[in-house]
Design a protein around this motif. Structure first.
Motif, PDB file in Angstrom:
ATOM      1  N   SER A  31       0.838  -1.209   0.000  1.00 43.48           N
ATOM      2  CA  SER A  31       0.000   0.000   0.000  1.00 43.48           C
ATOM      3  C   SER A  31       0.871   1.256   0.000  1.00 43.48           C
ATOM      4  O   SER A  31       0.540   2.245  -0.663  1.00 43.48           O
ATOM      5  CB  SER A  31      -0.965  -0.013   1.186  1.00 43.48           C
ATOM      6  N   LEU A  35       0.835   4.194  -2.827  1.00 45.68           N
ATOM      7  CA  LEU A  35       0.630   5.616  -2.502  1.00 45.68           C
ATOM      8  C   LEU A  35       1.771   6.467  -3.055  1.00 45.68           C
ATOM      9  O   LEU A  35       1.537   7.535  -3.631  1.00 45.68           O
ATOM     10  CB  LEU A  35       0.531   5.804  -0.979  1.00 45.68           C
ATOM     11  N   ARG A  36       3.007   5.970  -2.906  1.00 48.95           N
ATOM     12  CA  ARG A  36       4.145   6.747  -3.422  1.00 48.95           C
ATOM     13  C   ARG A  36       4.068   6.893  -4.937  1.00 48.95           C
ATOM     14  O   ARG A  36       4.412   7.932  -5.489  1.00 48.95           O
ATOM     15  CB  ARG A  36       5.474   6.114  -2.986  1.00 48.95           C
ATOM     16  N   LEU A  53       1.653  11.231   4.299  1.00 54.27           N
ATOM     17  CA  LEU A  53       2.836  10.354   4.344  1.00 54.27           C
ATOM     18  C   LEU A  53       4.011  11.090   4.968  1.00 54.27           C
ATOM     19  O   LEU A  53       4.744  10.520   5.783  1.00 54.27           O
ATOM     20  CB  LEU A  53       3.213   9.870   2.934  1.00 54.27           C
ATOM     21  N   ASP A  57       1.478  10.026   9.329  1.00 54.53           N
ATOM     22  CA  ASP A  57       0.112   9.627   9.703  1.00 54.53           C
ATOM     23  C   ASP A  57      -0.394   8.545   8.756  1.00 54.53           C
ATOM     24  O   ASP A  57       0.253   8.241   7.754  1.00 54.53           O
ATOM     25  CB  ASP A  57      -0.834  10.835   9.605  1.00 54.53           C
ATOM     26  N   VAL A  59      -3.175   7.254   5.994  1.00 58.61           N
ATOM     27  CA  VAL A  59      -4.182   7.656   5.019  1.00 58.61           C
ATOM     28  C   VAL A  59      -5.503   7.003   5.465  1.00 58.61           C
ATOM     29  O   VAL A  59      -5.487   5.941   6.111  1.00 58.61           O
ATOM     30  CB  VAL A  59      -3.736   7.185   3.614  1.00 58.61           C
ATOM     31  N   ILE A  64      -7.615   3.763   1.427  1.00 61.00           N
ATOM     32  CA  ILE A  64      -6.718   2.609   1.323  1.00 61.00           C
ATOM     33  C   ILE A  64      -7.480   1.356   0.899  1.00 61.00           C
ATOM     34  O   ILE A  64      -7.039   0.601   0.019  1.00 61.00           O
ATOM     35  CB  ILE A  64      -6.016   2.355   2.688  1.00 61.00           C
ATOM     36  N   GLY A  85       2.197  -3.892   4.333  1.00 60.64           N
ATOM     37  CA  GLY A  85       1.780  -2.560   4.801  1.00 60.64           C
ATOM     38  C   GLY A  85       0.271  -2.394   4.870  1.00 60.64           C
ATOM     39  O   GLY A  85      -0.219  -1.325   5.225  1.00 60.64           O
ATOM     40  N   ARG A  88      -3.471  -1.968   8.196  1.00 56.71           N
ATOM     41  CA  ARG A  88      -2.770  -1.245   9.258  1.00 56.71           C
ATOM     42  C   ARG A  88      -3.714  -0.811  10.379  1.00 56.71           C
ATOM     43  O   ARG A  88      -3.258  -0.208  11.343  1.00 56.71           O
ATOM     44  CB  ARG A  88      -2.129   0.015   8.655  1.00 56.71           C
ATOM     45  N   GLN A  92      -9.362  -1.863   8.568  1.00 54.99           N
ATOM     46  CA  GLN A  92      -8.811  -2.378   7.296  1.00 54.99           C
ATOM     47  C   GLN A  92      -8.783  -3.905   7.292  1.00 54.99           C
ATOM     48  O   GLN A  92      -9.020  -4.534   6.266  1.00 54.99           O
ATOM     49  CB  GLN A  92      -7.400  -1.832   7.053  1.00 54.99           C
ATOM     50  N   ARG A 135      12.357   8.893  -0.009  1.00 55.59           N
ATOM     51  CA  ARG A 135      11.190   8.753   0.873  1.00 55.59           C
ATOM     52  C   ARG A 135      11.196   9.890   1.877  1.00 55.59           C
ATOM     53  O   ARG A 135      12.068   9.970   2.739  1.00 55.59           O
ATOM     54  CB  ARG A 135      11.231   7.402   1.602  1.00 55.59           C
ATOM     55  N   ARG A 146       5.650   7.490  13.170  1.00 57.61           N
ATOM     56  CA  ARG A 146       5.144   6.260  12.545  1.00 57.61           C
ATOM     57  C   ARG A 146       5.085   5.112  13.554  1.00 57.61           C
ATOM     58  O   ARG A 146       4.182   4.289  13.518  1.00 57.61           O
ATOM     59  CB  ARG A 146       6.010   5.892  11.329  1.00 57.61           C
TER      60      ARG A 146
HETATM   61  P1  AMP Z   1       5.030   1.976   4.089  1.00 54.30           P
HETATM   62  O1  AMP Z   1       5.732   2.062   2.782  1.00 54.30           O
HETATM   63  O2  AMP Z   1       4.211   0.733   4.251  1.00 54.30           O
HETATM   64  O3  AMP Z   1       5.944   2.220   5.262  1.00 54.30           O
HETATM   65  O4  AMP Z   1       3.951   3.174   4.106  1.00 54.30           O
HETATM   66  C1  AMP Z   1       4.361   4.529   4.016  1.00 54.30           C
HETATM   67  C2  AMP Z   1       3.217   5.443   4.452  1.00 54.30           C
HETATM   68  O5  AMP Z   1       2.091   5.273   3.582  1.00 54.30           O
HETATM   69  C3  AMP Z   1       2.671   5.190   5.846  1.00 54.30           C
HETATM   70  O6  AMP Z   1       3.437   5.841   6.856  1.00 54.30           O
HETATM   71  C4  AMP Z   1       1.266   5.795   5.720  1.00 54.30           C
HETATM   72  O7  AMP Z   1       1.309   7.210   5.725  1.00 54.30           O
HETATM   73  C5  AMP Z   1       0.871   5.368   4.316  1.00 54.30           C
HETATM   74  N1  AMP Z   1       0.236   4.035   4.301  1.00 54.30           N
HETATM   75  C6  AMP Z   1       0.739   2.890   3.749  1.00 54.30           C
HETATM   76  N2  AMP Z   1      -0.088   1.859   3.923  1.00 54.30           N
HETATM   77  C7  AMP Z   1      -1.145   2.346   4.617  1.00 54.30           C
HETATM   78  C8  AMP Z   1      -2.328   1.753   5.133  1.00 54.30           C
HETATM   79  N3  AMP Z   1      -2.576   0.443   4.975  1.00 54.30           N
HETATM   80  N4  AMP Z   1      -3.199   2.559   5.788  1.00 54.30           N
HETATM   81  C9  AMP Z   1      -2.969   3.882   5.952  1.00 54.30           C
HETATM   82  N5  AMP Z   1      -1.864   4.507   5.511  1.00 54.30           N
HETATM   83  C10 AMP Z   1      -0.948   3.745   4.843  1.00 54.30           C
END
Ligand code: AMP
Length: 188
Positions: A31, A35-36, A53, A57, A59, A64, A85, A88, A92, A135, A146
């Motif tokens: 996920s 998002l990225r 991000l 926080d 999303v 999601i 990911g 979370r 979800q 990032r 986080r």
């Molecule tokens: P990650 O790459 O999994 O560390 O995710 C990076 C960021 O994306 C997180 O710190 C959140 O801001 C957002 N994010 C990723 N996955 C989720 C999720 N399942 N629910 C909410 N926010 C998410």
């Protein structure tokens, strides 16, 4: 086979997911990476997610869940996915259960990669040094946030999945290859 890789930020979920993709032909559904990608493309979702991000926080569940559900319908996911990911939050996780049931699928296991938090800071700082500014959330301040979000919103998934009888844990403090070996024992 559908698997959730679970753990605090920096636990090594992405590293292990990539290996499982290469070795088992599963599709990695990250996920955070989705998002990225949306942020890089400047989509409406990306514009909304960018600051969230950067702050560390989460999303919203609605966004999601919609994003993951849409991806799960792609043909390449039929062989099985490694969720990295996601989920979370408990909301979800409930949505994931519905998503899988609705598609005639199930969750085979949830693998928790356990790590020591002091080590996480070292890892994230190392990742930030390697990736430069790739990032915006890889720095000690955002990591603190986080981790707090992880404890408050994500850690409740441990009892949730434990009660369902699908939770397995591996020691993420070992070398990447040792963690991989522990995961292989679980997956068989
Ligand atoms: P990650 O790459 O999994 O560390 O995710 C990076 C960021 O994306 C997180 O710190 C959140 O801001 C957002 N994010 C990723 N996955 C989720 C999720 N399942 N629910 C909410 N926010 C998410």
């Amino acid at each position: 086979m559908n698997i959730v890789l679970f753990g605090a930020p920096g636990a090594g979920k992405g590293t292990q997911a990539e290996r499982l993709v290469a070795e088992r032909g599963l599709v990695q559904l990250s996920s955070g990476a989705m998002l990225r990608a949306s942020i890089a493309e400047g989509t409406e979702l990306g514009v909304r997610a960018k600051d969230i991000l950067s702050r560390g926080d989460l999303v919203s569940d609605e966004i999601i869940v919609g994003m993951v559900a849409a991806r799960l319908d792609d043909d390449d996911c039929a062989k099985g996915v490694i969720l990295d990911g996601f989920p979370r939050t408990v909301a979800q996780a409930l949505a994931l259960d519905d998503m899988l049931i609705g598609r005639g699928l199930g969750l085979d296991c949830v693998i928790e990669i356990k790590v020591d938090e002091a080590a996480l800071f070292a890892r994230i700082e190392n990742r930030a040094a390697k990736s430069g500014s790739a990032r915006s959330d890889d720095n000690a301040d955002t990591l603190r946030k986080r981790l707090a979000v992880y404890h408050e919103r994500t850690a409740p998934l441990i009892p949730y999945y434990s009660e369902k009888g699908v939770l397995q844990s591996v020691d993420g403090m070992n070398a990447v290859s040792d963690v991989a070996a522990q995961i292989d024992v679980i997956l068989g």
